[in-house]
Write an enzyme that holds these catalytic residues in place. Structure first.
Site, PDB file in Angstrom:
ATOM      1  CE1 TYR A 120      -4.048  -2.124   0.054  1.00  0.00           C
ATOM      2  CE2 TYR A 120      -2.814  -3.197   2.062  1.00  0.00           C
ATOM      3  CZ  TYR A 120      -3.505  -3.245   1.184  1.00  0.00           C
ATOM      4  OH  TYR A 120      -4.737  -4.440   0.907  1.00  0.00           O
ATOM      5  N   PRO A 133     -11.239  -0.032  -3.228  1.00  0.00           N
ATOM      6  CG  PRO A 133     -11.094  -2.114  -1.949  1.00  0.00           C
ATOM      7  CD  PRO A 133     -10.850  -0.633  -1.720  1.00  0.00           C
ATOM      8  CG  HIS A 338      -7.471  -2.235   0.123  1.00  0.00           C
ATOM      9  ND1 HIS A 338      -7.481  -2.887   1.400  1.00  0.00           N
ATOM     10  CD2 HIS A 338      -7.701  -2.984  -0.884  1.00  0.00           C
ATOM     11  CE1 HIS A 338      -7.955  -3.992   0.850  1.00  0.00           C
ATOM     12  NE2 HIS A 338      -8.057  -4.300  -0.273  1.00  0.00           N
ATOM     13  CB  SER A 549     -11.783 -10.530  -3.032  1.00  0.00           C
ATOM     14  OG  SER A 549     -12.210 -10.451  -1.690  1.00  0.00           O
TER      15      SER A 549
END
Length: 621
Positions: A120, A133, A338, A549
Site C-alpha cells: 500500500y 475498493p 485500502h 475476492s
C-alpha cells in the site's frame, strides 16, 4: 443517512470505541466482550496466536505445485533447479528463513509492517481504481431532498468468529498522507483528544460538521438533518474548483501538490480538518440516466472513481479511509482507502450501523440553536490550479480506461453448491477458472484473498485458485473423450483441492507472503537477490490475470475493485442464497480483456457446472 452518521459518530468518538462491536459483527464474540472492562481489547489481542513462518521446504514444494498449471515443462525444470539451489543446507534460503524466524520472535506479526509498506504505502499508482475498493448498495427511492439527507443504509449482519479486531480501530478518524516515496497513515482515534466532526462534501465544497452538542451529547437525527440542510443550501454553486480531485493523482505527483497546497495556512487548516474527521459523507449530484440493465455497473464506476472530473470525482477525498456516497438519484454506497483494512471489517461496520438504525431513536432534540457547519476554505493559487487541471486529465484517462460490469446471476445462489456438498466459494472459483480457460485456452495465475485475522495483526494471504486439479477439470469440461461422470468427479476433486488450499491459507501456511518475506529479508540483509526471485516463472506466478475476492454479506450489495495487471480482471462476488452478485472490471486499453465477455463466459460456466452435477450421481471420491 442521518442514523448512519449518528452511529458512526457514536462508534468512533465520545463513547468507548468498543461500541463498534456492540452489534456482534463476529458470532463468537460477546456483545460487550471488548468494551465492558478496560484493557479487554488488549487482552483479546494478546490471546491471539502469532503468525507462523511456514517451513521452508513446505513452501518451496507448494510453490512448484502452484507453477505446474501456469508454466511450461521446460520452465518448470529450470525453476526446480533454482529451488534445489535455494534450499541447499547452509545456503541462502536457510539463512533467509532463519532471519524471518528471528523477526517473528521479536515482532507482533513478522509480516504486517512489511505488507502495509509494500502493498500500500510504497505503491505509487493512484489509489483510485488501482487500490481503493467501492461498495454498491441497493438503490434508494428518495422522494425529496430529505430522503437523500436522512435515509438509512440497508446493510445486514455478517457472521464469523473471533478474529483480530485491530482493523476496526483503523477505520474511523484515519487518513492516508501522501509522501514522495512512501505514504503514511494518521489515526486520530488513538489520541486523547478524539475527533468530534465528520466531513461533508457537496458540489466539490467541503464542510466540517460537528456531531456533538456543547454538553457532549450526540446530535439527534433531526439536528443532523437541519445541519445537512444548511450545508446543502450554502453549497448550491456548481462552479467551484474540485480540490478533492488532487487525491486521485499518481502518489508522487499528489505528494508534491500536497506540500504545495499546505504552504498556505488556510489550506493547511482545511486539509487537517478533513484528515481528522471521523469519516466523509459525499452528497453527489445525479449522474446521467442509464437503462436498468447497466445501472448497477454505472453505480459501481461511480463508487470507484466518481465518474470523472465533469461529475463527482471532485466530490471526494480519496485518502480518507471511509467515504459514504449518497446521490440525489438514489445511488448509494461507499469507497474506502485500502491500506488500513480489508473488506470484511468494512462490511461488519455497515452491519453494525444497520442494527443500530433499526432501533427507535428515543432522544428528544435539544431546543438550543446549532452553529453553522464550518465551510473549509481553500486558496487556489495558479500553481494549485495547474495541479488540479493535471489531476483532472489523468483521472479522466483512468475513468475512460476502466470497464466495469456488475452481473446479478439469478439462476441459483450458494444454496445449490451447498446441496451438492461443495463449498460455494470453491464452486465460484472453478467457474472463473472455466470461464477464463474457455476464453483464452490456458490457465493463469489467480489471486483470491484469504484472511489471516486468526493471527494478531493479521491481514491477508493468497489462495491460488489455479491448481493441477482445476486445470484437469477445465480441460476435461469440453472434451468429448471424458464422460460426464469423469468430469463431475474432476470438478469435485478440484473443489476439494481449493477447499484444502483455503484452509491452509487461513492457518498461515500459504506460500505467497512467505515468499515475499524471504525476498524482503534478502533486501534487508543486503544480500544479492536470489535467482529464485529473478526467474521468469516467479514473474508469471505474480502476474495475477485474475484478481478475485469473495466479500459475503447478507445485504444485496457487491464490492468492486480494479484489475491488478494491465491485461487482467478484478472480480469480486457476494454469494446470496438464491443469486450471486458479481462485479467484474477490466481495462479498455487492453484489447484482450472485456468485462462483459467475461461475465457472459462466467454465466455459462456456472450453468454448465450445475447441469453436469445434476446429471451425475454423487460419487465417493
Amino acid at each position: 443517512m442521518l442514523r448512519l452518521l449518528r452511529v458512526l459518530r457514536e462508534a468512533g468518538v465520545g463513547t468507548p470505541r468498543s461500541r463498534l462491536f456492540a452489534a456482534r459483527p463476529y458470532g463468537l464474540l460477546k456483545p460487550t466482550a471488548l468494551g465492558k472492562i478496560p484493557g479487554r481489547f488488549q487482552l483479546h489481542q494478546e490471546a491471539l496466536p502469532h503468525l507462523p513462518v511456514p517451513p521452508l521446504q513446505q513452501t518451496l514444494d507448494r510453490y512448484l505445485l502452484a507453477l505446474q498449471p501456469i508454466i511450461s515443462e521446460e520452465e518448470l525444470n529450470h525453476t526446480q533447479e533454482l529451488v534445489a539451489e535455494f534450499c541447499k543446507p547452509g545456503g541462502v534460503g536457510e539463512r533467509l528463513q532463519k532471519g524471518l524466524e528471528r523477526r517473528a520472535k521479536k515482532t507482533e506479526n513478522w509480516l504486517s509492517d512489511w505488507w502495509l509498506k509494500t502493498a500500500y504505502l510504497e505503491y505509487r499508482l493512484p489509489v483510485v481504481v488501482h487500490s481503493s475498493p467501492g461498495v454498491v448498495l441497493p438503490k434508494q427511492d428518495f422522494l425529496d431532498r430529505q430522503g437523500q439527507l436522512s435515509e438509512t443504509l440497508p446493510v445486514e449482519y455478517l457472521g464469523g468468529k473471533p478474529l483480530c479486531m485491530n482493523q476496526y480501530y483503523q477505520i474511523l478518524s484515519s487518513c492516508r498522507i501522501p509522501g514522495p516515496k512512501r505514504d503514511s497513515i494518521v489515526n486520530y482515534a488513538k489520541g486523547k483528544k478524539q475527533s468530534r466532526h465528520i466531513t461533508v462534501v457537496h458540489n466539490f465544497q467541503f464542510f466540517e460538521l460537528d456531531v456533538y452538542n456543547s454538553d457532549g451529547s450526540p446530535l439527534t437525527t433531526d439536528q443532523l438533518f437541519i445541519q445537512l440542510e444548511k450545508i446543502w443550501n450554502t453549497s448550491l454553486q456548481t462552479n467551484k474548483e474540485p480540490i478533492g480531485i488532487l487525491t486521485t493523482n499518481h502518489r508522487n505527483s499528489w505528494a508534491k501538490a500536497y506540500n504545495n497546497l499546505l504552504k498556505d495556512k488556510t489550506n493547511k487548516e482545511s486539509v487537517r480538518a478533513i484528515e481528522k474527521s471521523i469519516c466523509t459523507v459525499c452528497l453527489d449530484a445525479p449522474m446521467p440516466r442509464v437503462s436498468d440493465d447497466i445501472y448497477k455497473s454505472r453505480v459501481a464506476a461511480q463508487m470507484l472513481h466518481g465518474g470523472g472530473s465533469r461529475w463527482n470525482s471532485g466530490n471526494r477525498w480519496f485518502d480518507k479511509t471511509l467515504q459514504f456516497i449518497i446521490a440525489e438519484d438514489g445511488s448509494c454506497g461507499l469507497v474506502y482507502e485500502h491500506a488500513p483494512s480489508e473488506g470484511p471489517p468494512i462490511v461488519a461496520l455497515l452491519d453494525h450501523i444497520v442494527e443500530y438504525t433499526k432501533k427507535p431513536e428515543l432522544v428528544r432534540s435539544p431546543m438550543s440553536p446549532l452553529p453553522m457547519p464550518k465551510k473549509l476554505r481553500f486558496n487556489i493559487t495558479p500553481e494549485i490550479k495547474t495541479d488540479i487541471e493535471k489531476a483532472k486529465q489523468n483521472l479522466n484517462i483512468m475513468v475512460e480506461d476502466l470497464d466495469v460490469k456488475v452481473m446479478v446471476f439469478h439462476q441459483f445462489g450458494k444454496a445449490f453448491p451447498k446441496s451438492e456438498n461443495i463449498s460455494p466459494d470453491a464452486f465460484i472459483q472453478l467457474a472463473l477458472q472455466l470461464a477464463y480457460y474457455r476464453m483464452y485456452g490456458h490457465a493463469c495465475a489467480t489471486y483470491e484473498s484469504a484472511s489471516l485475522r486468526m493471527f494478531r495483526l493479521g491481514r491477508t494471504d493468497t489462495i491460488r485458485s489455479t491448481s493441477v486439479q482445476s486445470l484437469k477439470f477445465v480441460q476435461s469440461m469440453d472434451s468429448p473423450d471424458k464422460s460426464d461422470q469423469e468430469k463431475a468427479d474432476l470438478l469435485r476433486r478440484a473443489a476439494q483441492a481449493h477447499r484444502e488450499y483455503t484452509d491452509m491459507a487461513i492457518r498461515g501456511n500459504a506460500i505467497d507472503r512467505h515468499l515475499l518475506g524471504l525476498k524482503l529479508q534478502a533486501i534487508e540483509d543486503l544480500v544479492s537477490m536470489p535467482e529464485l526471485f529473478m526467474d521468469t516463472a516467479y514473474a508469471v506466478a505474480m502476474h495475477f490475470n485474475l484478481s478475485t475476492s469473495q466479500v459475503p454479506a447478507k445485504t444485496d450489495c457487491v464490492m468492486c475493485f480494479g484489475p491488478v495487471v494491465p491485461d487482467g480482471y478484478g472480480i469480486c462476488y457476494n454469494p446470496m442464497d438464491e443469486h450471486i452478485n458479481f462485479a467484474i472490471s477490466a481495462f479498455n486499453s487492453c484489447a484482450d480483456t472485456n468485462a462483459a465477455q467475461m461475465a457472459h463466459y462466467l454465466e455459462k460456466a456456472l450453468l454448465d457446472m450445475r447441469i453436469l452435477l445434476q446429471s451425475t450421481p454423487k460419487s465417493k471420491l
